[in-house]
Design an enzyme around this catalytic site. Structure first.
Site, PDB file in Angstrom:
ATOM      1  N   ASP A  14      34.357  45.667  31.684  1.00 20.77           N
ATOM      2  CA  ASP A  14      35.593  44.892  31.785  1.00 20.77           C
ATOM      3  C   ASP A  14      36.562  45.311  30.674  1.00 20.77           C
ATOM      4  OD1 ASP A  14      37.387  42.966  32.622  1.00 20.77           O
ATOM      5  OD2 ASP A  14      36.408  41.330  31.537  1.00 20.77           O
ATOM      6  N   GLU A  15      37.868  45.236  30.939  1.00 23.01           N
ATOM      7  CA  GLU A  15      38.920  45.537  29.946  1.00 23.01           C
ATOM      8  C   GLU A  15      38.677  46.895  29.281  1.00 23.01           C
ATOM      9  OE1 GLU A  15      41.479  43.821  29.852  1.00 23.01           O
ATOM     10  OE2 GLU A  15      41.109  41.683  30.108  1.00 23.01           O
ATOM     11  N   LYS A  47      41.609  40.887  38.505  1.00 23.98           N
ATOM     12  CA  LYS A  47      40.611  41.794  37.945  1.00 23.98           C
ATOM     13  C   LYS A  47      39.232  41.144  37.885  1.00 23.98           C
ATOM     14  CE  LYS A  47      40.790  42.095  33.557  1.00 23.98           C
ATOM     15  NZ  LYS A  47      39.555  41.322  33.223  1.00 23.98           N
ATOM     16  N   THR A  48      39.177  39.927  37.354  1.00 22.20           N
ATOM     17  CA  THR A  48      37.887  39.245  37.219  1.00 22.20           C
ATOM     18  C   THR A  48      37.268  38.987  38.586  1.00 22.20           C
ATOM     19  OG1 THR A  48      38.625  38.188  35.177  1.00 22.20           O
ATOM     20  CG2 THR A  48      36.727  37.214  36.278  1.00 22.20           C
ATOM     21  N   ARG A 105      53.664  37.999  31.453  1.00 24.46           N
ATOM     22  CA  ARG A 105      53.061  36.670  31.254  1.00 24.46           C
ATOM     23  C   ARG A 105      53.789  35.617  32.077  1.00 24.46           C
ATOM     24  NH1 ARG A 105      48.827  38.325  30.672  1.00 24.46           N
ATOM     25  NH2 ARG A 105      49.891  40.259  31.176  1.00 24.46           N
ATOM     26  N   GLN A 144      48.276  48.109  29.594  1.00 28.32           N
ATOM     27  CA  GLN A 144      48.054  46.944  28.741  1.00 28.32           C
ATOM     28  C   GLN A 144      47.158  47.277  27.543  1.00 28.32           C
ATOM     29  OE1 GLN A 144      47.826  42.937  30.731  1.00 28.32           O
ATOM     30  NE2 GLN A 144      47.337  44.171  32.536  1.00 28.32           N
TER      31      GLN A 144
END
Length: 665
Positions: free
Chosen positions: A239-240, A47-48, A618, A269
């Site tokens: 973002d997010e 994503k980043t 994770r 999420q």
């Protein structure tokens, strides 16, 4: 492709081969036509990287750095992203409008706040200063409010007001959904909030929330300023996005009225509704921005295919609406996730420790092993067994269980009942009461000792004697009597019963009422305290219980960085979001534990599902999902079944493990 090129075009940007640097999903997002864009970026999908390259792509097409607004949730994320852009393009990070929502709001209000009546030299309150003004506001309306121990203190009261503002809800709605323990105080809290706002305006100060509230107000009441920034920011990147609250979503919609918004997030999420995040924001983005293009980034670089198949199955079983998305693995095939049934929490912990020893012997780094849990109290057996085993561990979701303030308070009750000479335990409890400081607490202790001697009674009984009660400050007298009664009840239970009965009596006494007023997360802290009953059930004598707790809390927790690198990680799933580990153990994966009981009883388990999905994703290489068959936390024993999130998944997607008596498998 029309990017509304400005008159001044950035020069000497090094050429970037976007096609070779990005996978097909990422490339499609990075090079998408301007317009409203919703990028659904799955866990571990880069994503980043996608956001960073999007900025670089816009620059390569001639967009000015100052025409791009980049909104993040943390300063660290903003700095990291803009530094990556600088490395890619040579454009200095300071030339962008990038940062957290609050930092951008502050910047705009410094420039234009006068349009809504804010002085140029307004100051920002820190949390303690804001609480002080709120406390003063409350006492202006009701001088006796804080004298009632069940009423919220300034800090939890501030949380109620803050939640209402960030969710754009009334105080009444906020209390119903987030703070039910204060339902009888709705009208009074509303009046406190009104006076608090008036006080801040008079003093020309703002709290943290005002930076967002006033930002939105500025856009709504000053059309010329809104129009200016709508034209200036041709591209707004967020973002997010799934973590935005209602207030933040409204700000984004207002700032991006030209529809050049790229919202990047993952509805699967969204796990922070308890702090105001609104799941509907990401779901309704296409409705609020007609013509939105929805793109998916589904190639996962973190986990094995088997882990991802399990994760996909968990989220696909949701009962609420969401965007279809299926994570696809970049890594080669490996072993399936393991489902491990243990007899109880202790056996669960011993299995994990046995497996960790094997992993360490295989050469695995301790810092690449994580133990995740839904709630902090669920790690109690794990922490105790790890301490006994000598395996170093680090709590990354806060302090160790027995180092938490409310746990220390209850342990102080136990210590004082067991040993009335324990002045430290007495002092810890006494200063919790209104208007009692260290000096007055010492005087009250001395008086209680003297009274006990003169009347030849027990010290605990002496605390309730009139001679002692009358010396307590008037504001604390009622609390003092309640505390004394609670300690007497615990003493009686200790004389005739077991440690678990003493803890139970303590939870039914004064402290539970104190807790309700002292903390906004009262229910979570009560869960922690209730778990002490089951812990105490392991001991027949109070001295053994207190000794074990003391040994656990006496361990050195401030390790050097070198030591922490050699420690396994223990953390709640919430705190683990954004992190990844080679090996992940999820403990307490049972009904009532994960999903947690409160969510089941309220009929709201879908956020628990998303949280479970976050836990599973994770893991890079190995995933262990463990659940105890018996739960003794809270007193008594109760049979548990595997989490519904496990039961719903096909057995072909995991490998069940049977624990042998020696904890082999």
């Amino acid at each position: 492709m029309d990017f509304n090129l400005p008159a001044t075009i950035p020069s000497d940007i090094p050429p970037i081969d976007f096609k070779s640097e990005l996978n097909d999903d990422q490339l499609a997002a990075v090079t998408a036509e301007p317009g409203p864009l919703l990028i659904l970026a799955g866990a571990g999908s880069g994503k980043t990287r996608t956001l960073t390259y999007r900025v670089a792509y816009l620059l390569s097409k001639g967009v000015n750095p100052g025409d791009i607004l980049l909104l993040t949730f943390t300063n660290k994320a903003a700095k990291e992203m803009l530094n990556r852009v600088e490395d890619l393009t040579g454009i200095e990070a300071r030339r962008f409008w990038g940062g957290t929502f609050h930092s951008i709001g502050h910047r705009l209000l410094r420039m234009h706040g006068e349009a809504i009546g804010m002085a140029k030299n307004f100051t920002i309150l820190d949390s303690s200063e804001a609480e002080s003004i709120l406390k003063s506001a409350v006492e202006t309306v009701d001088t006796s409010f804080f004298k009632n121990k069940t009423h919220p203190k300034p800090r939890p009261l501030s949380s109620v007001v803050s939640m209402a503002r960030n969710t754009c809800s009334s105080i009444e709605e906020t209390i119903i959904h987030h703070f039910p323990q204060y339902h009888e105080l709705t009208d009074r809290i509303q009046s406190f909030s009104d006076v608090y706002a008036k006080r801040k305006a008079e003093q020309q100060v703002v709290d943290y929330d005002d930076l967002l509230v006033n930002w939105l107000k500025l856009m709504e009441v000053a059309p010329e300023i809104k129009e200016h920034y709508n034209k200036r920011f041709r591209h707004t990147l967020v973002d997010e996005y799934q973590d935005t609250n209602t207030l933040q979503a409204k700000i984004i919609d207002t700032m991006g009225a030209n529809h050049q918004i790229m919202a990047v997030g993952d509805d699967a999420q969204c796990i922070y509704s308890w702090r105001g995040a609104n799941y509907e924001n990401i779901l309704t983005f296409p409705d609020r921005h007609p013509g939105s293009e929805i793109l998916r980034i589904e190639i996962n670089y973190r986990s094995t295919p088997e882990i991802l198949s399990f994760a996909n199955a968990v989220i696909q079983n949701r009962s609420t609406r969401g965007f279809d998305k299926e994570l696809r693995a970049f890594k080669p095939s490996s072993q399936s996730p393991y489902i491990v049934q243990a007899m109880d929490g202790k056996e669960q912990a011993q299995f994990v420790i046995n497996r960790i020893r094997g992993l360490l012997n295989e050469g695995k780094d301790a810092c690449e092993i994580a133990i995740l849990y839904r709630a902090h109290y669920q790690s109690l057996d794990m922490q105790m067994e790890l301490s006994r085993s000598g395996i170093k561990y680090q709590i990354t979701s806060g302090v160790r269980f027995f180092e938490q303030a409310h746990i220390k308070d209850m342990v102080a009750h136990l210590r004082l009942v067991y040993n009335p000479r324990d002045v430290s335990a007495f002092m810890r409890l006494a200063i919790l009461l209104p208007k009692i400081g260290e000096k007055s607490a010492q005087k009250l202790y001395a008086l209680a000792v003297e009274t006990a001697k003169s009347k030849q009674i027990d010290f605990i009984d002496a605390l309730a004697e009139d001679a002692v009660v009358k010396k307590a400050p008037a504001a604390s007298r009622q609390d003092w009597e309640s505390l004394a009664q609670s300690l007497q009840d615990m003493k009686q239970a200790n004389d005739s019963g077991l440690p678990e009965e003493v803890v139970q009596m303590g939870l039914e006494g004064w402290y539970s009422l104190y807790l309700q007023g002292a903390y906004d997360n009262y229910l979570t802290r009560m869960d922690d305290l209730t778990s002490l009953i089951g812990f105490a059930a392991q001991f027949e004598e109070m001295q053994d219980l207190i000794s074990q707790i003391t040994l656990l809390t006496s361990e050195v927790s401030d390790r050097s960085m070198k030591d922490s690198d050699q420690s396994i990680r223990l953390t709640t799933v919430h705190q683990a979001k954004g992190l990844e580990y080679d090996i992940v153990f999820v403990i307490g994966a049972a009904e009532g534990l994960f999903p947690i009981r409160r969510a089941v009883e309220s009929g709201d388990t879908e956020e628990e599902r998303r949280l479970f999905y976050v836990a599973v994703t994770r893991a890079r290489d190995e995933l262990y999902l463990l659940y105890p068959k018996m739960n003794t936390k809270g007193g008594g024993s109760m049979f548990l079944t595997p989490s519904r999130f496990i039961q719903e998944v096909s057995q072909d997607l995991y490998e069940p493990v049977r624990i042998r008596r020696n904890y082999g498998w």
